[in-house]
Design a protein around this motif. Structure first.
Motif: not given
Length: 407
Positions: A48-51, A53-54, A57, A219, A222-223, A226
């Protein structure tokens, strides 16, 4: 601790310049070449997009967290030794990345690759400063910086070419090949060792506080939108206070706070670097979106325009380095900062009717300003500290440059 003999002969200087320059190319190449291959990687591992990106990252965070600690370790135990360990880790991690059979395995090896990159990136400038006299330092640092921008320029092109014809794993095999060349040259051509720090004990606690604080901040930013991001930034701020308090009371700190208190050149050059990179780090990302969504260019054509900036930086960095040997570095860097401001001002007025010629000219001005700023600033920082601080100084400056790219 004193330098061993055999580090000042011409042949050794040439080998050191070749090795550090090739290593300087590897670090950004490891970022930009893989970025272009992310869709292929995600497709193979169903990420997926989140995984996904790691994959990038993890590399960026790991490299940023270890820059200053590795610089200090190199100052104590030997810059050549730690540089060699770094390139070995980087090469082995590249092999692991190439043979990864799962997303988790790939991310883990990317973390190791980032750790190795931290060692070779921060210690390269320290070794050059140890080997070359001050009258040649700007020139060789300029060549080193040019290699960084060359890796940034060629990374997307070579990464795309290799991924299309040989698959994404071939990118990591190229890293292995270049890493082996560096290792062979280190053992066969580079003589002597460079270490000057008087401390016998490494500040492990301070290094952990530093690395964790940097992780929270990068980190967290980057968030930022939230609640988690806000809390991480607050924890990072508390970590900075804890780090300063610890470093001022310990006998052998990983980062001597007096470098910032008593060395104005060091302090303000690092601050200027942080400001400059903060102002420019998002340019490529935003322009990429603008060119593709507003100007309706294909990714390939957008890349051809965007590459104009790093090409200018790669071509003129050696010249900027030589200028800083003849003219006071702060003057050259100040002109570069001013040109960077001009380039950003021009890009700030873009709209749907802006011509491609105007965009390219703005990027060329921005790239030339960046060129005049980067090499002279590194020269100023490395020339402002004693030999025993070369590794830490290079690591600190690298952190200022890399802090935003992991966010």
């Amino acid at each position: 601790m004193m330098d061993t003999t055999g580090v000042d002969n011409a042949s050794n200087k040439g080998s050191v310049l070749f090795i550090t320059t090739l290593a300087a190319f590897l670090t950004p190449f490891g970022i930009f070449s893989v970025n272009i291959a992310l869709p292929s990687i995600g497709k193979e591992f169903l990420m997926g997009a989140i995984l996904l990106s790691w994959v990038t990252t993890a590399y960026l965070l790991a490299s940023a967290m270890f820059l200053v600690p590795f610089g200090k370790i190199a100052d104590i135990y030997g810059r050549k030794r730690i540089f060699t360990y770094g390139i070995l880790i980087f090469t082995l991690a590249s092999i692991g990345s190439a043979i990864s059979n799962s997303a988790v395995m790939l991310v883990c090896f990317r973390i190791l690759q980032g750790i190795g990159a931290a060692a070779i990136f921060t210690i390269g400038a320290a070794i050059l400063t140890s080997v070359f006299p001050s009258r040649e330092l700007g020139k060789v640092l300029g060549i080193n910086v040019a290699a960084v921008y060359l890796g940034q320029s060629l990374g997307p092109f070579l990464g795309g070419f290799l991924t299309h014809h040989l698959g994404w794993r071939s990118i990591f095999l190229v890293n292995v090949f270049l890493g082996l060349i560096i290792i062979v040259f280190i053992f066969r051509k580079v003589k002597g060792e460079w270490q000057k720090a008087e401390e016998k004990k490494f500040d492990l606690v301070g290094s952990i506080i530093y690395s964790v604080t940097l992780l929270f901040l990068m980190y967290g930013f980057s968030h930022l939108s939230t609640i988690l991001g806000v809390w991480l930034i607050l924890l990072g701020m508390l970590g900075i206070l804890a780090f300063i308090k610890w470093e001022t009371k310990i006998e052998s700190p990983v980062l001597d706070i007096n470098l910032f208190r008593n060395n104005r050149v060091f302090a303000f050059s690092n601050l200027a670097t942080l400001i400059n990179y903060s102002a420019t780090f998002a340019v490529t990302f935003l322009l990429s979106l603008y060119l593709q969504y507003i100007k309706k260019l294909t990714p390939d054509n957008a890349g051809l325009i965007l590459v104009s900036q790093p090409i200018v930086q790669a071509l003129f960095s050696p010249l900027a380095g030589r200028l800083s040997d003849r003219i006071e570095p702060r003057i050259v860097a100040s002109i570069g900062m001013a040109l960077t401001g001009v380039g950003l001002s021009l890009l700030a007025v873009l709209d749907e009717k802006t011509t491609f010629r105007f965009i390219t000219a703005s990027l060329v001005i921005l790239g030339f300003g960046f060129t005049l700023f980067s090499s002279p600033t590194i020269n100023a920082v490395m020339s402002s500290v004693e030999n025993r601080f070369y590794g830490v100084a290079s690591g600190t400056l690298g952190t200022m440059r890399g802090l935003l790219f992991g966010s």
